[in-house]
Design a protein around this motif. Structure first.
Motif, PDB file in Angstrom:
ATOM      1  N   ARG A  89       0.853  -1.202   0.000  1.00 32.61           N
ATOM      2  CA  ARG A  89       0.000   0.000   0.000  1.00 32.61           C
ATOM      3  C   ARG A  89       0.885   1.248   0.000  1.00 32.61           C
ATOM      4  O   ARG A  89       0.612   2.209  -0.712  1.00 32.61           O
ATOM      5  CB  ARG A  89      -0.943   0.010   1.197  1.00 32.61           C
ATOM      6  CG  ARG A  89      -1.886   1.238   1.181  1.00 32.61           C
ATOM      7  CD  ARG A  89      -2.796   1.271   2.375  1.00 32.61           C
ATOM      8  NE  ARG A  89      -2.004   1.390   3.590  1.00 32.61           N
ATOM      9  CZ  ARG A  89      -2.474   1.246   4.813  1.00 32.61           C
ATOM     10  NH1 ARG A  89      -3.746   0.957   5.001  1.00 32.61           N
ATOM     11  NH2 ARG A  89      -1.703   1.372   5.852  1.00 32.61           N
ATOM     12  N   GLU A  94      -2.788   0.105  -3.743  1.00 29.38           N
ATOM     13  CA  GLU A  94      -3.958   0.064  -2.855  1.00 29.38           C
ATOM     14  C   GLU A  94      -4.827  -1.167  -3.136  1.00 29.38           C
ATOM     15  O   GLU A  94      -5.334  -1.806  -2.207  1.00 29.38           O
ATOM     16  CB  GLU A  94      -4.775   1.345  -3.006  1.00 29.38           C
ATOM     17  CG  GLU A  94      -5.877   1.491  -1.997  1.00 29.38           C
ATOM     18  CD  GLU A  94      -5.397   1.742  -0.573  1.00 29.38           C
ATOM     19  OE1 GLU A  94      -6.047   1.221   0.352  1.00 29.38           O
ATOM     20  OE2 GLU A  94      -4.388   2.446  -0.373  1.00 29.38           O
ATOM     21  N   THR A  95      -4.988  -1.511  -4.418  1.00 28.00           N
ATOM     22  CA  THR A  95      -5.844  -2.661  -4.742  1.00 28.00           C
ATOM     23  C   THR A  95      -5.213  -3.981  -4.297  1.00 28.00           C
ATOM     24  O   THR A  95      -5.927  -4.891  -3.887  1.00 28.00           O
ATOM     25  CB  THR A  95      -6.196  -2.722  -6.240  1.00 28.00           C
ATOM     26  OG1 THR A  95      -4.981  -2.751  -7.005  1.00 28.00           O
ATOM     27  CG2 THR A  95      -7.062  -1.534  -6.660  1.00 28.00           C
ATOM     28  N   TYR A  97      -3.217  -4.238  -1.681  1.00 30.61           N
ATOM     29  CA  TYR A  97      -3.408  -4.174  -0.231  1.00 30.61           C
ATOM     30  C   TYR A  97      -4.799  -4.705   0.142  1.00 30.61           C
ATOM     31  O   TYR A  97      -4.941  -5.570   1.019  1.00 30.61           O
ATOM     32  CB  TYR A  97      -3.239  -2.728   0.257  1.00 30.61           C
ATOM     33  CG  TYR A  97      -3.741  -2.491   1.660  1.00 30.61           C
ATOM     34  CD1 TYR A  97      -2.973  -2.840   2.762  1.00 30.61           C
ATOM     35  CD2 TYR A  97      -4.999  -1.926   1.894  1.00 30.61           C
ATOM     36  CE1 TYR A  97      -3.430  -2.636   4.057  1.00 30.61           C
ATOM     37  CE2 TYR A  97      -5.462  -1.714   3.180  1.00 30.61           C
ATOM     38  CZ  TYR A  97      -4.677  -2.069   4.257  1.00 30.61           C
ATOM     39  OH  TYR A  97      -5.139  -1.870   5.535  1.00 30.61           O
ATOM     40  N   THR A  98      -5.821  -4.202  -0.529  1.00 34.52           N
ATOM     41  CA  THR A  98      -7.193  -4.616  -0.258  1.00 34.52           C
ATOM     42  C   THR A  98      -7.383  -6.104  -0.550  1.00 34.52           C
ATOM     43  O   THR A  98      -8.016  -6.834   0.230  1.00 34.52           O
ATOM     44  CB  THR A  98      -8.180  -3.769  -1.087  1.00 34.52           C
ATOM     45  OG1 THR A  98      -7.975  -2.395  -0.747  1.00 34.52           O
ATOM     46  CG2 THR A  98      -9.621  -4.153  -0.826  1.00 34.52           C
ATOM     47  N   HIS A  99      -6.813  -6.560  -1.650  1.00 37.21           N
ATOM     48  CA  HIS A  99      -6.887  -7.974  -2.026  1.00 37.21           C
ATOM     49  C   HIS A  99      -6.312  -8.859  -0.912  1.00 37.21           C
ATOM     50  O   HIS A  99      -6.949  -9.831  -0.487  1.00 37.21           O
ATOM     51  CB  HIS A  99      -6.114  -8.172  -3.343  1.00 37.21           C
ATOM     52  CG  HIS A  99      -5.945  -9.586  -3.732  1.00 37.21           C
ATOM     53  ND1 HIS A  99      -6.839 -10.244  -4.538  1.00 37.21           N
ATOM     54  CD2 HIS A  99      -4.977 -10.496  -3.420  1.00 37.21           C
ATOM     55  CE1 HIS A  99      -6.430 -11.489  -4.709  1.00 37.21           C
ATOM     56  NE2 HIS A  99      -5.310 -11.664  -4.044  1.00 37.21           N
ATOM     57  N   TYR A 136     -10.293 -15.063  -5.049  1.00 39.82           N
ATOM     58  CA  TYR A 136      -9.040 -14.337  -4.815  1.00 39.82           C
ATOM     59  C   TYR A 136      -7.936 -14.817  -5.764  1.00 39.82           C
ATOM     60  O   TYR A 136      -7.112 -14.024  -6.210  1.00 39.82           O
ATOM     61  CB  TYR A 136      -8.632 -14.420  -3.346  1.00 39.82           C
ATOM     62  CG  TYR A 136      -9.677 -13.748  -2.499  1.00 39.82           C
ATOM     63  CD1 TYR A 136      -9.804 -12.366  -2.484  1.00 39.82           C
ATOM     64  CD2 TYR A 136     -10.592 -14.498  -1.775  1.00 39.82           C
ATOM     65  CE1 TYR A 136     -10.797 -11.741  -1.752  1.00 39.82           C
ATOM     66  CE2 TYR A 136     -11.590 -13.891  -1.038  1.00 39.82           C
ATOM     67  CZ  TYR A 136     -11.689 -12.512  -1.040  1.00 39.82           C
ATOM     68  OH  TYR A 136     -12.690 -11.902  -0.324  1.00 39.82           O
ATOM     69  N   ASP A 139      -8.930 -13.104  -8.973  1.00 37.80           N
ATOM     70  CA  ASP A 139      -8.651 -11.671  -8.873  1.00 37.80           C
ATOM     71  C   ASP A 139      -7.159 -11.392  -9.022  1.00 37.80           C
ATOM     72  O   ASP A 139      -6.759 -10.417  -9.663  1.00 37.80           O
ATOM     73  CB  ASP A 139      -9.168 -11.136  -7.531  1.00 37.80           C
ATOM     74  CG  ASP A 139      -8.988  -9.635  -7.402  1.00 37.80           C
ATOM     75  OD1 ASP A 139      -9.600  -8.891  -8.199  1.00 37.80           O
ATOM     76  OD2 ASP A 139      -8.247  -9.205  -6.495  1.00 37.80           O
ATOM     77  N   ASN A 143      -5.414  -9.092 -12.046  1.00 34.18           N
ATOM     78  CA  ASN A 143      -4.682  -7.869 -11.708  1.00 34.18           C
ATOM     79  C   ASN A 143      -3.160  -8.004 -11.754  1.00 34.18           C
ATOM     80  O   ASN A 143      -2.461  -7.006 -11.599  1.00 34.18           O
ATOM     81  CB  ASN A 143      -5.095  -7.397 -10.309  1.00 34.18           C
ATOM     82  CG  ASN A 143      -6.491  -6.866 -10.309  1.00 34.18           C
ATOM     83  OD1 ASN A 143      -6.761  -5.809 -10.863  1.00 34.18           O
ATOM     84  ND2 ASN A 143      -7.410  -7.613  -9.710  1.00 34.18           N
ATOM     85  N   GLN A 146      -1.054  -5.555 -14.031  1.00 31.11           N
ATOM     86  CA  GLN A 146      -1.102  -4.177 -13.531  1.00 31.11           C
ATOM     87  C   GLN A 146      -0.235  -4.032 -12.281  1.00 31.11           C
ATOM     88  O   GLN A 146       0.525  -3.074 -12.145  1.00 31.11           O
ATOM     89  CB  GLN A 146      -2.544  -3.770 -13.226  1.00 31.11           C
ATOM     90  CG  GLN A 146      -2.662  -2.398 -12.596  1.00 31.11           C
ATOM     91  CD  GLN A 146      -4.049  -2.109 -12.058  1.00 31.11           C
ATOM     92  OE1 GLN A 146      -4.931  -2.956 -12.093  1.00 31.11           O
ATOM     93  NE2 GLN A 146      -4.242  -0.911 -11.546  1.00 31.11           N
ATOM     94  N   TRP A 147      -0.350  -4.985 -11.346  1.00 27.57           N
ATOM     95  CA  TRP A 147       0.442  -4.913 -10.122  1.00 27.57           C
ATOM     96  C   TRP A 147       1.927  -5.028 -10.420  1.00 27.57           C
ATOM     97  O   TRP A 147       2.739  -4.309  -9.825  1.00 27.57           O
ATOM     98  CB  TRP A 147      -0.012  -5.986  -9.136  1.00 27.57           C
ATOM     99  CG  TRP A 147      -1.378  -5.737  -8.560  1.00 27.57           C
ATOM    100  CD1 TRP A 147      -2.022  -4.540  -8.436  1.00 27.57           C
ATOM    101  CD2 TRP A 147      -2.271  -6.709  -8.028  1.00 27.57           C
ATOM    102  NE1 TRP A 147      -3.259  -4.719  -7.854  1.00 27.57           N
ATOM    103  CE2 TRP A 147      -3.431  -6.040  -7.592  1.00 27.57           C
ATOM    104  CE3 TRP A 147      -2.199  -8.090  -7.877  1.00 27.57           C
ATOM    105  CZ2 TRP A 147      -4.512  -6.698  -7.008  1.00 27.57           C
ATOM    106  CZ3 TRP A 147      -3.278  -8.750  -7.295  1.00 27.57           C
ATOM    107  CH2 TRP A 147      -4.419  -8.060  -6.863  1.00 27.57           C
TER     108      TRP A 147
END
Length: 167
Positions: A89, A94-95, A97-99, A136, A139, A143, A146-147
């Motif tokens: 994060r 941020e995404t 982190y949330t994941h 998860y 997901d 992602n 991008q990550w």
């Protein structure tokens, strides 16, 4: 502190592709610590270097077998019980982190069962017994590119926090 070194020529070649760029830093860190992260050499790495190794372990396990495999192979505590999510994060992810925070509730629920010694058949059955991880796992795959690109950009903006670049 251990000094992680990367040759400028190697880095220039690696910078043509984000996955390769990130992997070049992972490889240099792993080479510096002798290929095995442990309590002793972890103390000799900085937070960014440890976070990058955690990303590497997470990425490899997720791309191969998802959270069930990650936890079974002993990386669950490293990802979920350490400040990895907060560190990414702080890197601007941020995404991710949330994941991680959302997946953690299933880690906490199932890790003892997943971490047991078991046969291959018993291990494969875990995927059916714990379908909560499926969303998860999916997901992460959606992602991942991008990550990885965001991590590469962070490394590029903070290069000296990861390695010394040599001629």
């Amino acid at each position: 502190m251990l000094e992680v070194k990367i040759k400028d020529s190697v880095l220039r070649e690696a910078s043509k592709e984000m996955d390769t760029f990130v992997q070049t830093f992972v490889n240099a860190i792993e080479e510096t610590i002798g290929g095995q992260l442990n309590a002793e050499n972890m103390q000799q790495l900085n937070t960014d270097q440890i976070t990058l190794l955690a990303w590497h372990y997470l990425h490899d396990e997720m791309m191969d077998g998802g959270y069930v495999q990650l936890i079974h192979n002993g990386f669950g505590a490293f990802i979920f019980k350490n400040p990895f999510a907060v560190a990414v994060r702080n890197w601007g992810l941020e995404t991710l982190y949330t994941h991680i925070r959302h997946a953690k509730k299933y880690y906490e629920r199932y890790h003892e069962s997943i971490e047991q010694d078991m046969t291959d058949e018993e291990f494969m059955a875990l995927y059916e017994q714990m379908p909560e991880f499926d969303q998860y796992d999916d997901d992460f795959i959606v992602n991942e590119e991008q990550w990885t690109n965001m991590i590469a950009a962070y490394i590029d903006d903070h290069i000296t926090d990861f390695a010394t670049i040599e001629e």
